[in-house]
Design an enzyme around this catalytic site. Structure first.
Site, PDB file in Angstrom:
ATOM      1  CE  LYS A 167      -3.773  -2.256   0.026  1.00  0.00           C
ATOM      2  NZ  LYS A 167      -5.160  -1.962  -0.742  1.00  0.00           N
ATOM      3  CD  GLU A 195      -7.958  -4.842  -5.863  1.00  0.00           C
ATOM      4  OE1 GLU A 195      -8.637  -4.031  -5.979  1.00  0.00           O
ATOM      5  OE2 GLU A 195      -6.742  -5.483  -6.310  1.00  0.00           O
ATOM      6  CG  HIS A 288      -7.342  -9.334  -6.582  1.00  0.00           C
ATOM      7  ND1 HIS A 288      -8.520  -9.085  -6.941  1.00  0.00           N
ATOM      8  CD2 HIS A 288      -7.071  -8.861  -5.900  1.00  0.00           C
ATOM      9  CE1 HIS A 288      -9.022  -8.419  -6.208  1.00  0.00           C
ATOM     10  NE2 HIS A 288      -7.406  -8.069  -5.312  1.00  0.00           N
ATOM     11  NE  ARG A 289     -13.772 -12.529  -3.795  1.00  0.00           N
ATOM     12  CZ  ARG A 289     -14.420 -12.387  -2.943  1.00  0.00           C
ATOM     13  NH1 ARG A 289     -15.304 -13.187  -2.975  1.00  0.00           N
ATOM     14  NH2 ARG A 289     -14.995 -12.503  -1.110  1.00  0.00           N
ATOM     15  CG  HIS A 322      -8.343 -12.497  -3.074  1.00  0.00           C
ATOM     16  ND1 HIS A 322      -8.018 -11.860  -2.025  1.00  0.00           N
ATOM     17  CD2 HIS A 322      -8.125 -12.932  -3.901  1.00  0.00           C
ATOM     18  CE1 HIS A 322      -6.574 -11.615  -2.303  1.00  0.00           C
ATOM     19  NE2 HIS A 322      -6.474 -11.974  -3.534  1.00  0.00           N
TER      20      HIS A 322
END
Length: 460
Positions: A167, A195, A288-289, A322
């Protein structure tokens, strides 16, 4: 037009359909739109539109066509429940190898029926795949066992993989990004691209890959432990995905097995997932969704659930996906998400409506993320019943008062606390990083462990 005489047969028994082995079964929650047909008529029209029919009879229909009709076989209007049996012959298969494809499954079962004028809403909650058809899907080629092996752990119950998302998710240039990776790796195992991260103008892809490679090597030298990274290779273009993946593997060289490939499976679709699964079968495929909430959210009455998405991901070949935080984090979720985790990890599992046998297909690892920190982990592990998963805590690591490395150590200590069955506040007295997590995430500490300040000797 009432099509229930053709596209509904309520005398069919689910156990017989399963024993027959030639139908995919889907369970929906559906509501007819006022002013149109009754529940059965709407359900039959839904089945027709999802298979061989349309809104009128057509002259080209023959006996063979009728033999592959999708059929409504169970309804419960009081629960808005509809179950449909789809003959497996309806689903498209690859020309090159005869394999099954999720794109075709979605096109039929959740395609045009989502825009029907006589349907107020319809959402898929579960589906069943018969053995012969299930064997036509790729399934995962790698599993969490491959990551445990790289980390030097047992390949059975290798435990918690402590991960993070660097981050801020955007805005870091290559070297600051790599520096953050190095910091976390001093205490943790696994880092993933967020993502949206890829080839932004301020963070060129190749420069970032080289910087992360150097950071991984330095962290491994400093700790004597293997480290893992999941690179985002998502793109609109199949060839772009291949180019990214090949460059990463070339750059990391002998550490190639330390690398996972992340694909934004919902927004890029089944084609992107299958591209990664087939082009890079030795890499851990990280699904990743992002964006899935548009259809899976409990607030949405159309589309399909997160449970359905995860089950499809296993069929497609996702090594990990995830799965939310079961209500323990910041994203939507609930304790019932536990069934989702079991469905993708076990060889035999119950869903909301169907039991599924996976016939030895490799499992898909639950990847936990979204608002998690060390204080929330013991309760999460208790709810799930084990810690064989990957967790990627962004704020939960870098929000720690002592930095990313300390945040990673606090997460690992949280698993130790749970395994010992210890009281978290008492455990914190002898584990500095975990204790500092109470101060770092004091709002959670106040909610989960009232009176913690006094017990840890801190001023109120």
């Amino acid at each position: 037009m009432d099509q229930s005489s053709r596209y509904a047969n309520l005398n069919l028994k689910e156990k017989d359909l399963i024993a027959g082995g030639r139908h995919v079964l889907c369970a929906y929650i559906v509501k007819p739109k006022a002013g149109f047909g009754d529940f059965l008529q709407t359900a039959a029209h839904f089945a027709a539109e999802s298979s061989t029919g349309t809104n009128v009879e057509v002259s080209t229909t023959d006996d063979f066509t009728r033999g592959v009709d999708a059929l409504v076989y169970e309804i419960d209007e009081s629960k808005e429940l509809m179950k449909i049996a789809y003959p497996v012959e309806l689903f498209d298969r690859n020309v090159i190898d005869g394999r099954a494809m999720i794109a075709s499954f979605l096109t039929l079962t959740i395609g045009n029926n989502q825009g029907m004028g006589d349907v107020e809403y319809a959402k898929m909650y579960d589906f069943y795949v018969p053995p012969a058809y299930l064997k036509l899907f790729d399934g995962p080629s790698t599993t969490i066992k491959d990551l445990w092996r790289v980390l030097g752990r047992p390949v059975v119950d290798g435990g918690f993989i402590v991960g993070t998302i660097i981050k801020p998710k955007l805005g870091l240039r290559p070297q600051p990004f790599a520096n953050a990776c190095f910091d976390f790796w001093l205490g943790g195992d696994f880092i993933k691209n967020d993502e949206p991260q890829g080839n932004q103008v301020f963070a060129p892809f190749k420069e970032t890959v080289r910087a992360v490679n150097e950071a991984m090597r330095r962290a491994q030298d400093a700790t004597g432990q293997a480290k893992l990274f999941s690179f985002n290779i998502t793109a609109d273009d199949h060839y772009e995905m291949l180019a990214r993946g090949e460059y990463i593997l070339e750059t990391f060289g002998e550490n190639a097995d330390h690398i996972a490939f992340l694909v934004d499976g919902y927004v890029a679709g089944p084609a992107a997932v299958t591209t990664a699964r087939r082009a890079f079968p030795k890499q851990y495929l990280h699904y990743h969704r992002a964006g899935h909430g548009a259809v899976t959210s409990p607030q949405s009455k159309r589309g399909y659930t997160a449970f359905v998405l995860s089950k499809m991901a296993r069929l497609q070949g996702a090594s990990g996906i995830h799965t939310g935080t079961m209500g323990f984090g910041k994203m939507e979720g609930e304790a019932a998400d536990r069934a989702m985790a079991f469905m993708i990890t076990e060889d035999s599992a119950d869903g909301p409506y169907f039991h599924q046998e996976w016939l030895g297909m490799n499992p898909t690892t639950p990847i936990i993320s979204g608002g998690m920190n060390a204080l929330r982990m013991p309760g999460f592990f208790t709810n799930l019943g084990h810690s064989n998963l990957i967790m990627t805590a962004g704020g939960g690591a870098f929000g720690h008062l002592d930095g990313g490395a300390a945040g990673a150590k606090s997460l690992r200590q949280a698993e130790q606390c749970w395994k010992l069955g210890a009281d978290p506040v008492q455990f914190a007295k002898e584990h500095h990083e975990f204790a500092r997590a109470f101060e770092s995430f004091s709002h959670d500490a106040d909610k989960l462990f009232p009176g913690w300040r006094g017990q840890l000797g801190l001023a109120a």
